[in-house]
Each structure stands twice: as structure tokens, then as C-alpha cells.
Design a protein around this motif. Structure first.
Motif, mmCIF file in Angstrom:
data_model
loop_
_atom_site.group_PDB
_atom_site.id
_atom_site.type_symbol
_atom_site.label_atom_id
_atom_site.label_comp_id
_atom_site.label_asym_id
_atom_site.label_seq_id
_atom_site.Cartn_x
_atom_site.Cartn_y
_atom_site.Cartn_z
ATOM 1 N N GLY A 247 -0.966 -24.584 -3.409
ATOM 2 C CA GLY A 247 -1.163 -23.220 -2.910
ATOM 3 C C GLY A 247 -1.784 -23.136 -1.528
ATOM 4 O O GLY A 247 -2.077 -22.022 -1.045
ATOM 5 N N ALA A 248 -1.969 -24.281 -0.853
ATOM 6 C CA ALA A 248 -2.700 -24.262 0.428
ATOM 7 C C ALA A 248 -1.963 -23.462 1.511
ATOM 8 O O ALA A 248 -2.587 -22.738 2.289
ATOM 9 N N ALA A 249 -0.641 -23.596 1.551
ATOM 10 C CA ALA A 249 0.117 -22.896 2.603
ATOM 11 C C ALA A 249 -0.041 -21.377 2.444
ATOM 12 O O ALA A 249 -0.252 -20.654 3.429
ATOM 13 N N ALA A 250 0.031 -20.913 1.203
ATOM 14 C CA ALA A 250 -0.108 -19.469 0.957
ATOM 15 C C ALA A 250 -1.517 -18.999 1.314
ATOM 16 O O ALA A 250 -1.707 -17.895 1.841
ATOM 17 N N LEU A 251 -2.498 -19.844 1.043
ATOM 18 C CA LEU A 251 -3.879 -19.481 1.393
ATOM 19 C C LEU A 251 -4.023 -19.344 2.904
ATOM 20 O O LEU A 251 -4.619 -18.380 3.396
ATOM 21 N N ARG A 252 -3.476 -20.299 3.648
ATOM 22 C CA ARG A 252 -3.575 -20.241 5.114
ATOM 23 C C ARG A 252 -2.898 -18.984 5.658
ATOM 24 O O ARG A 252 -3.415 -18.323 6.553
ATOM 25 N N GLU A 253 -1.731 -18.693 5.111
ATOM 26 C CA GLU A 253 -0.998 -17.508 5.542
ATOM 27 C C GLU A 253 -1.825 -16.245 5.270
ATOM 28 O O GLU A 253 -1.962 -15.365 6.135
ATOM 29 N N ASP A 254 -2.429 -16.201 4.104
ATOM 30 C CA ASP A 254 -3.241 -15.035 3.732
ATOM 31 C C ASP A 254 -4.456 -14.905 4.653
ATOM 32 O O ASP A 254 -4.788 -13.807 5.106
ATOM 33 N N LEU A 255 -5.110 -16.039 4.941
ATOM 34 C CA LEU A 255 -6.289 -15.993 5.823
ATOM 35 C C LEU A 255 -5.899 -15.544 7.232
ATOM 36 O O LEU A 255 -6.621 -14.797 7.888
ATOM 37 N N THR A 256 -4.755 -16.019 7.682
ATOM 38 C CA THR A 256 -4.295 -15.639 9.025
ATOM 39 C C THR A 256 -4.084 -14.129 9.115
ATOM 40 O O THR A 256 -4.411 -13.499 10.121
ATOM 41 N N GLN A 257 -3.553 -13.566 8.042
ATOM 42 C CA GLN A 257 -3.327 -12.110 8.020
ATOM 43 C C GLN A 257 -4.640 -11.336 7.871
ATOM 44 O O GLN A 257 -4.867 -10.343 8.542
ATOM 45 N N ARG A 258 -5.484 -11.815 6.960
ATOM 46 C CA ARG A 258 -6.660 -11.046 6.534
ATOM 47 C C ARG A 258 -7.870 -11.278 7.425
ATOM 48 O O ARG A 258 -8.666 -10.400 7.667
ATOM 49 N N GLU A 259 -8.021 -12.518 7.903
ATOM 50 C CA GLU A 259 -9.223 -12.891 8.659
ATOM 51 C C GLU A 259 -8.861 -13.633 9.946
ATOM 52 O O GLU A 259 -9.266 -14.777 10.155
ATOM 53 N N PRO A 260 -8.087 -12.974 10.838
ATOM 54 C CA PRO A 260 -7.644 -13.689 12.042
ATOM 55 C C PRO A 260 -8.799 -14.167 12.916
ATOM 56 O O PRO A 260 -8.703 -15.223 13.552
ATOM 57 N N GLU A 261 -9.916 -13.411 12.922
ATOM 58 C CA GLU A 261 -11.045 -13.831 13.764
ATOM 59 C C GLU A 261 -11.674 -15.129 13.243
ATOM 60 O O GLU A 261 -12.024 -16.013 14.029
ATOM 61 N N LEU A 262 -11.794 -15.227 11.933
ATOM 62 C CA LEU A 262 -12.330 -16.476 11.368
ATOM 63 C C LEU A 262 -11.378 -17.637 11.649
ATOM 64 O O LEU A 262 -11.809 -18.744 11.972
ATOM 65 N N VAL A 263 -10.096 -17.372 11.531
ATOM 66 C CA VAL A 263 -9.110 -18.435 11.791
ATOM 67 C C VAL A 263 -9.171 -18.848 13.261
ATOM 68 O O VAL A 263 -9.154 -20.037 13.583
ATOM 69 N N ASP A 264 -9.292 -17.877 14.166
ATOM 70 C CA ASP A 264 -9.390 -18.191 15.602
ATOM 71 C C ASP A 264 -10.627 -19.029 15.906
ATOM 72 O O ASP A 264 -10.609 -19.876 16.802
ATOM 73 N N ALA A 265 -11.699 -18.758 15.184
ATOM 74 C CA ALA A 265 -12.960 -19.498 15.421
ATOM 75 C C ALA A 265 -12.939 -20.854 14.721
ATOM 76 O O ALA A 265 -13.917 -21.596 14.785
ATOM 77 N N ILE A 266 -11.827 -21.171 14.063
ATOM 78 C CA ILE A 266 -11.702 -22.402 13.242
ATOM 79 C C ILE A 266 -12.915 -22.484 12.319
ATOM 80 O O ILE A 266 -13.662 -23.466 12.288
ATOM 81 N N ALA A 267 -13.109 -21.418 11.567
ATOM 82 C CA ALA A 267 -14.319 -21.303 10.748
ATOM 83 C C ALA A 267 -14.188 -22.026 9.415
ATOM 84 O O ALA A 267 -13.110 -22.096 8.825
ATOM 85 N N ASN A 268 -15.298 -22.556 9.012
ATOM 86 C CA ASN A 268 -15.504 -22.959 7.624
ATOM 87 C C ASN A 268 -16.728 -22.159 7.185
ATOM 88 O O ASN A 268 -17.860 -22.605 7.336
ATOM 89 N N LEU A 269 -16.466 -20.960 6.686
ATOM 90 C CA LEU A 269 -17.574 -20.056 6.344
ATOM 91 C C LEU A 269 -18.240 -20.545 5.071
ATOM 92 O O LEU A 269 -17.612 -20.590 4.009
ATOM 93 N N MET A 270 -19.511 -20.931 5.198
ATOM 94 C CA MET A 270 -20.238 -21.423 4.030
ATOM 95 C C MET A 270 -21.732 -21.182 4.189
ATOM 96 O O MET A 270 -22.209 -20.891 5.296
ATOM 97 N N VAL A 271 -22.430 -21.279 3.077
ATOM 98 C CA VAL A 271 -23.873 -21.014 3.048
ATOM 99 C C VAL A 271 -24.542 -22.078 2.186
ATOM 100 O O VAL A 271 -24.014 -22.435 1.134
ATOM 101 N N THR A 272 -25.672 -22.596 2.651
ATOM 102 C CA THR A 272 -26.506 -23.395 1.740
ATOM 103 C C THR A 272 -27.932 -22.891 1.815
ATOM 104 O O THR A 272 -28.424 -22.484 2.867
ATOM 105 N N ASP A 273 -28.566 -22.941 0.673
ATOM 106 C CA ASP A 273 -29.954 -22.524 0.553
ATOM 107 C C ASP A 273 -30.837 -23.757 0.710
ATOM 108 O O ASP A 273 -30.638 -24.752 0.008
#
Ligand SMILES: Cc1cc2nc3c(=O)[nH]c(=O)nc-3n(C[C@H](O)[C@H](O)[C@H](O)COP(=O)(O)OP(=O)(O)OC[C@H]3O[C@@H](n4cnc5c(N)ncnc54)[C@H](O)[C@@H]3O)c2cc1C
Length: 402
Positions: A247-273
Motif C-alpha cells: 500500500g505504500a504507493a497509495a499512501l504516497r499519492e494520498d500524502l501528496t494530495q493531502r499534505e503537499p507542504e509536508l511532502v515538499d519539506a521531505i518531512a518525517n513528522l514524529m514526536v518523542t517524549d
């Protein structure tokens, strides 16, 4: 200068993990670093040991590293939390990848969660996830403490440290520095960002650049549970273990549509406490000589998306920084032996905290490395695995890039 069995150049996590294992083997060890204390990539990161998200091909190495962290934590008292990683699925493509991954690896590595379970784990009842997963084998360490504490413990155990000492040349059992020469039977150089200056031919051959990452530390609001790490959809697209799912290709396509700014920033959005707050990141940019400036737009984008997921309305930012790690488009690990007494090791992607003890084990114990000069470990074949370049082929995938 007294002669030691092993000299390690670099007091980052890779050098210190090697020093720890060598000391345990009963070898006399000296560590040389140009800094006054560890301040390199090893203190700038999430402290997230993501064993699970690594590719299938390096799970043995990842689990060796996990055991090494556990052993080091038990011996030295370093804080290493075995609380795993939570991954909320906000969309169908994210849920699909998690389901595929859980079916592939089994529930020991990935346990699917109900929407309300993942919301509770993240502390946001209004999360709006459609499901999620928990990756129980992942660990968290405090990146500000782990390397300094390990160095202090090793020094107490008799490992020699030469701080403020810049190494200018390594060859044939001799280490030249700005404060004199040192000799040992074996030298292991783990210079991180210093690779380009110390071994320019190796850096050039591997197209080494510097990756810069926008990071922040925010105060953890009291209503949030302590002790969690969180991945998001961009993480699922980035780590090789998840990205190898159908399902990786579909995920990338969805992120490109939904979160283009994160994709442009080559983001790995994550949090650690960690004890001092919540670490939030990150973006990725690549350059041989990066400019030092933090892009406020990218910093706020990451902060906004992460705090929205956690239900934090007014985040209190305590620190921002531009992290740096050594990167190569050709390989995720440089492990070479330029002469029979010298090993050069540099993690050239964002997984050095995760794999440090596993790589250290290979540096010290892999006889294949003895079989010739410039022998790169075949486990670490070439990879172009980044979010921007799309899914790597099976032959290319060896280590996840963070
Ligand atoms: C923002 C950010 C987030 C990250 N997140 C994660 C994560 O969550 N999980 C993960 O697994 N990895 C993560 N990483 C990657 C990880 O931090 C690195 O892969 C790892 O710390 C590299 O360790 P190192 O020991 O090779 O390098 P370093 O920690 O940089 O240490 C190298 C040392 O060598 C010394 N040195 C260099 N040249 C010389 C010289 N000529 N003479 C003497 N000393 C020298 C330096 O002073 C330095 O102390 C992240 C990195 C960053 C920047």
C-alpha cells in the motif's frame, strides 16, 4: 603516549557503542574527540530507536542493536524506555499499510489498535483516527543524556578520553592529532560529520553530504500521558519496513494530495517524549555546506501538524535547532577498512541511534571486514531510500532513513 589496544575517533553514539563493547571484551580503549563533550548528531535527535521500521533484511542487526542498548542501559544506568511507538491511522491508506505490516511481521512487532485506544495512548480524545498500531519493540533514550552518560561511565571504568583533540590523520595504527600522536593495534574512526575532512576520498566516493533537519522541543502539557513516541503517515512512507508494503504507493499519492507542504519539506513528522519535553520534527534538506538558518515556515508547519494530532492548542516552544547528520545518496552506512588496522564507520542516514550497537558489534566482530581493504559490508548495499525518490526496489532497501 601510552599504547592502547584500540583507539576510537569520535565520541558520538557510534564511537561510544564501539568503546562500550570493546571495553566489555577486555580491550584497553582510548576515545579521541575534537569537542569538549558529545555535541554532534547523537545529541540532536529524537532518541528514537526504531528497530521495527527497519527493513526485513536488517532485522537481525536491528535486534542485535536493541540488545546492545538494553545491555548498556543495565550496565550504566542510561535511561532507555521500552514503551514502543504509537502510530495513529488518520486515513485509509495509513490504516492499510499498518494492517499489511502487522500481518507481515506479526503481533509481536505490530499490534493493531482501535481508534479509541490510539487516541488514549496519545492523550487526545478528539484525535479522529480511524485506527492505529503499537510497535512494542521500539525504544526511547534521552539523546541529550545517552552519549554524555555513556562517556562518563566509560571514563569511570578506565577508558581513556582525549577531549578537545582534533584528529588530522589515521593510518597503519597511528593517529595524528593537533596534540600529538597516538598508537594502537586497531583504530576505529566514527567521525560523523567529520568524515569529509578526515577521509575525503571515502566521503567523495560515497557522495557524502549533510542532511539538515528542523527540530523543536516543546513543554509537555500535563494532560498528555508521559512516555510515548508517535509516528505519522509520513513516517510510514519513509521507513523501509513500512514502505515495502504493497500500500505504500497509495499512501504516497494520498500524502501528496493531502499534505503537499509536508511532502515538499521531505518531512518525517514524529514526536518523542523525553524528560525535558516533547521532541517534534522533522524535515530534510541536503547540501555539502548547508546554511545555518532555521526556516520558520517549516518549523511552524511541523509544530502545527504534530500539536494538532496531540490536541495541544498553545504549544510552549522551549528550543528550536537545525540538526545535522551525515548523508549519502549511495549508501546508508559507510563501513570500510582502508588498511588492515583502520576501520572507518559512518551512518549516512538518520538511523544511527537505532543501529549504533548493532553496527558496533559488526565493527568489532565481523571477520568479513578483515578480508580486504575498502570492503564495504554487503549487508549495507546501496540504497536510494528517501521519501522524495519514491519506493526503493527490494535490492535497494536495506536501512530506513529518518
Ligand atoms: C534531527 C535528527 C534526528 C534524528 N533522529 C534519529 C532517531 O530518532 N533515531 C535514530 O536512530 N537516529 C536519528 N538520527 C541520526 C543519528 O543521530 C545519527 O545517525 C547518529 O547520532 C550518528 O552518530 P555518530 O556517532 O556517527 O556521529 P556524531 O554523534 O556526530 O559523533 C561524531 C563525533 O566525531 C567527532 N569528530 C569528528 N571529526 C573529528 C576529528 N577529526 N577529530 C576528532 N573528533 C572528531 C565529533 O566531534 C563528534 O563528537 C537523527 C539525527 C538528527 C540530526
Amino acid at each position: 603516549m601510552s599504547k592502547t589496544d584500540l583507539i576510537i575517533v569520535g565520541s558520538g553514539i557510534l564511537g561510544l557503542a564501539t568503546a562500550f563493547l570493546a571495553h566489555r571484551q577486555g580491550r584497553r580503549v582510548r576515545v579521541i574527540d575534537r569537542s569538549a563533550r558529545p555535541v554532534g548528531s547523537s545529541i540532536q535527535n529524537f532518541g528514537h530507536a526504531c528497530f521495527t521500521g527497519q527493513a526485513d533484511e536488517i532485522q537481525t542487526l536491528a535486534m542485535t542493536s536493541r540488545a546492545g542498548w538494553q545491555e548498556a542501559a543495565a550496565a550504566t544506568g542510561i535511561w532507555a524506555a521500552e514503551t514502543g511507538t504509537y502510530v495513529p491511522a488518520m486515513t485509509e491508506p495509513e490504516l492499510r499499510i499498518l494492517q499489511e505490516f502487522a500481518a507481515h511481521r506479526g503481533s509481536d512487532q505490530a499490534r493493531m489498535l482501535e481508534a479509541k485506544e490510539v487516541a488514549a495512548a496519545i492523550g487526545n480524545p478528539d484525535l479522529g483516527a480511524i485506527g492505529g498500531a503499537h510497535l512494542p519493540l521500539d525504544m526511547r533514550v534521552n539523546p541529550r543524556e545517552a552519549a554524555p552518560a555513556l562517556a562518563r561511565w566509560l571514563a569511570d571504568q578506565g577508558v581513556a578520553f582525549n577531549w578537545n583533540t582534533t584528529v588530522t590523520e589515521v593510518a597503519g595504527g597511528a593517529v595524528s592529532t593537533n596534540r600529538g600522536d597516538f598508537h594502537a593495534d586497531q583504530i576505529v574512526a566514527c567521525p560523523g560529520l567529520g568524515l569529509t575532512a578526515l577521509f575525503p576520498a571515502i566521503a567523495d566516493a560515497n557522495q557524502v553530504q549533510i542532511c539538515t533537519l528542523v527540530m523543536s522541543l516543546i513543554e509537555r502539557p500535563q494532560h498528555l500521558p508521559s512516555g510515548f513516541a508517535m509516528f505519522t503517515g509520513t513516517s510510514l512512507a519513509r521507513y523501509d519496513g513500512f514502505a515495502a508494503m504493497p500500500g505504500a504507493a497509495a499512501l504516497r499519492e494520498d500524502l501528496t494530495q493531502r499534505e503537499p507542504e509536508l511532502v515538499d519539506a521531505i518531512a518525517n513528522l514524529m514526536v518523542t517524549d523525553i524528560p525535558s519535553g516533547l521532541l517534534i520534527g522533522d524535515s530534510h534538506a541536503y547540501d555539502l555546506s548547508p546554511e545555518p538558518f532555521i526556516d520558520e515556515g517549516i518549523a511552524n508547519l511541523l509544530l502545527d501538524r504534530a500539536t494538532t494530532l496531540m490536541g495541544i492548542e498553545e504549544p510552549l516552544v522551549l528550543q528550536r535547532w537545525l540538526g545535522q547528520y551525515t548523508n549519502s545518496t549511495d549508501t546508508n552506512l559507510i563501513l570500510e577498512r582502508p588498511d588492515s588496522q583502520t576501520t572507518v564507520a559512518a551512518v549516512t542516514s538518520g538511523v544511527g541511534m537505532t543501529l549504533s550497537f548493532g553496527i558496533a558489534d559488526r565493527i568489532l566482530n565481523d571477520s568479513a571486514l578483515d578480508s580486504g581493504a575498502a570492503a564495504e559490508s554487503d549487508l549495507f548495499a546501496e540504497t536510494g531510500a528517501t521519501f522524495a525518490t519514491g519506493a526503493p526496489t527490494a535490492d535497494e532497501v536495506v536501512m530506513s532513513d529518518q
